[in-house]
Design an enzyme around this catalytic site. Structure first.
Site, mmCIF file in Angstrom:
data_model
loop_
_atom_site.group_PDB
_atom_site.id
_atom_site.type_symbol
_atom_site.label_atom_id
_atom_site.label_comp_id
_atom_site.label_asym_id
_atom_site.label_seq_id
_atom_site.Cartn_x
_atom_site.Cartn_y
_atom_site.Cartn_z
ATOM 1 N N ASP A 12 61.178 8.826 31.193
ATOM 2 C CA ASP A 12 60.574 9.345 32.424
ATOM 3 C C ASP A 12 59.052 9.373 32.368
ATOM 4 O OD1 ASP A 12 63.041 9.767 33.616
ATOM 5 O OD2 ASP A 12 63.290 11.668 32.583
ATOM 6 N N HIS A 200 62.700 9.974 37.218
ATOM 7 C CA HIS A 200 63.939 10.713 36.986
ATOM 8 C C HIS A 200 65.187 9.875 37.242
ATOM 9 C CE1 HIS A 200 61.129 14.027 36.872
ATOM 10 N NE2 HIS A 200 60.797 13.814 38.134
ATOM 11 N N ARG A 201 65.087 8.564 37.090
ATOM 12 C CA ARG A 201 66.206 7.631 37.304
ATOM 13 C C ARG A 201 66.655 7.604 38.766
ATOM 14 N NH1 ARG A 201 64.381 7.582 32.828
ATOM 15 N NH2 ARG A 201 65.502 7.285 30.870
ATOM 16 N N LEU A 202 65.793 8.035 39.679
ATOM 17 C CA LEU A 202 66.143 8.001 41.109
ATOM 18 C C LEU A 202 65.682 6.676 41.696
ATOM 19 C CD1 LEU A 202 65.120 11.661 42.053
ATOM 20 C CD2 LEU A 202 67.348 10.788 41.301
ATOM 21 N N HIS A 203 66.148 5.607 41.077
ATOM 22 C CA HIS A 203 65.692 4.276 41.440
ATOM 23 C C HIS A 203 66.086 3.918 42.871
ATOM 24 C CE1 HIS A 203 64.979 4.171 37.238
ATOM 25 N NE2 HIS A 203 66.249 4.034 36.899
#
Length: 222
Positions: A12, A200-203
């Protein structure tokens, strides 16, 4: 053996947009009627920012039994009909494509934190197109195409170098024709996904699927 956890030092690290809550969602991939036009835009940006080879792409194929294989190749052209690359047709990927003429491509442009995933059917390019591209390759690369039994077992590096020199002597100072076992393939896309990295991996993922009337467009969950 102790389990090694990769990437722990790089978690992150993408900065959050200032002034917005950490989980705020901002659409970054624009809507587009033509995914190939959007690809051209992204590819053009990658040519300016990618420090190594923006043309590099993963090519994934499967054999007759469904066993997958992936390797890096170079994009050598694209248009409304699809994406073109070249190889020895008697190589492992050449055999795969002969047995199962479908494949997937993946571009990863680390400098832009972007990926493009492309899937579709494969067919060979025309001989005239293959000849024209082969003529643009360096002479050393042309000789290598004649000397190499790509993907087949090699007894020693010295044997390959000897074969290379034999090809050099064979063609002398003459133009080198395209080997009959060397040509190009075009992937006709039926599915193109644009992916961009988010905190936050909220691609963000935007998918285009080909239909009889053109392209359908929509978003995917990260």
């Amino acid at each position: 053996m102790r389990l090694f956890l990769a990437g722990q030092g790089h978690r992150d690290k993408m900065p959050v947009v200032e002034g917005l809550p950490p989980l705020h969602i901002v659409v970054m991939i624009k809507e587009a009627a033509d995914p190939l036009a959007l690809f051209a835009e992204w590819y053009g940006e990658a040519q300016k920012t990618e420090p190594d080879v923006p043309d590099a792409m993963t090519l994934a194929t499967v054999d007759a039994d469904g066993m997958p294989a992936a390797r890096m190749v170079l994009l050598k052209g694209y248009d409304a009909e699809g994406f073109v690359f070249y190889t020895n047709t008697q190589s492992r990927k050449g055999h795969h494509l002969g047995e199962h003429p479908k494949a997937a491509l993946l571009f990863h442009w680390k400098s832009l934190r972007r990926q493009v995933r492309i899937e579709g059917a494969i067919d060979p390019v025309g001989e005239a197109q293959a000849d024209a591209y082969f003529a643009t390759r360096s002479r050393d690369s042309q000789l290598g195409a004649w000397a190499s039994d790509q993907s087949h077992p090699l007894e020693s590096r010295e044997l390959f170098e000897r074969r290379y020199e034999e090809m050099n002597q064979r063609f002398g100072g003459q133009p080198i024709p395209r080997p009959p076992h060397w040509s190009g393939y075009r992937l006709h896309p039926c599915r193109i996904e644009f992916w961009t990295d988010r905190p936050h991996r909220l691609h963000e993922r935007r998918l285009f699927t080909r239909t009889d009337g053109g392209w359908e467009e929509g978003l995917l969950y990260p």
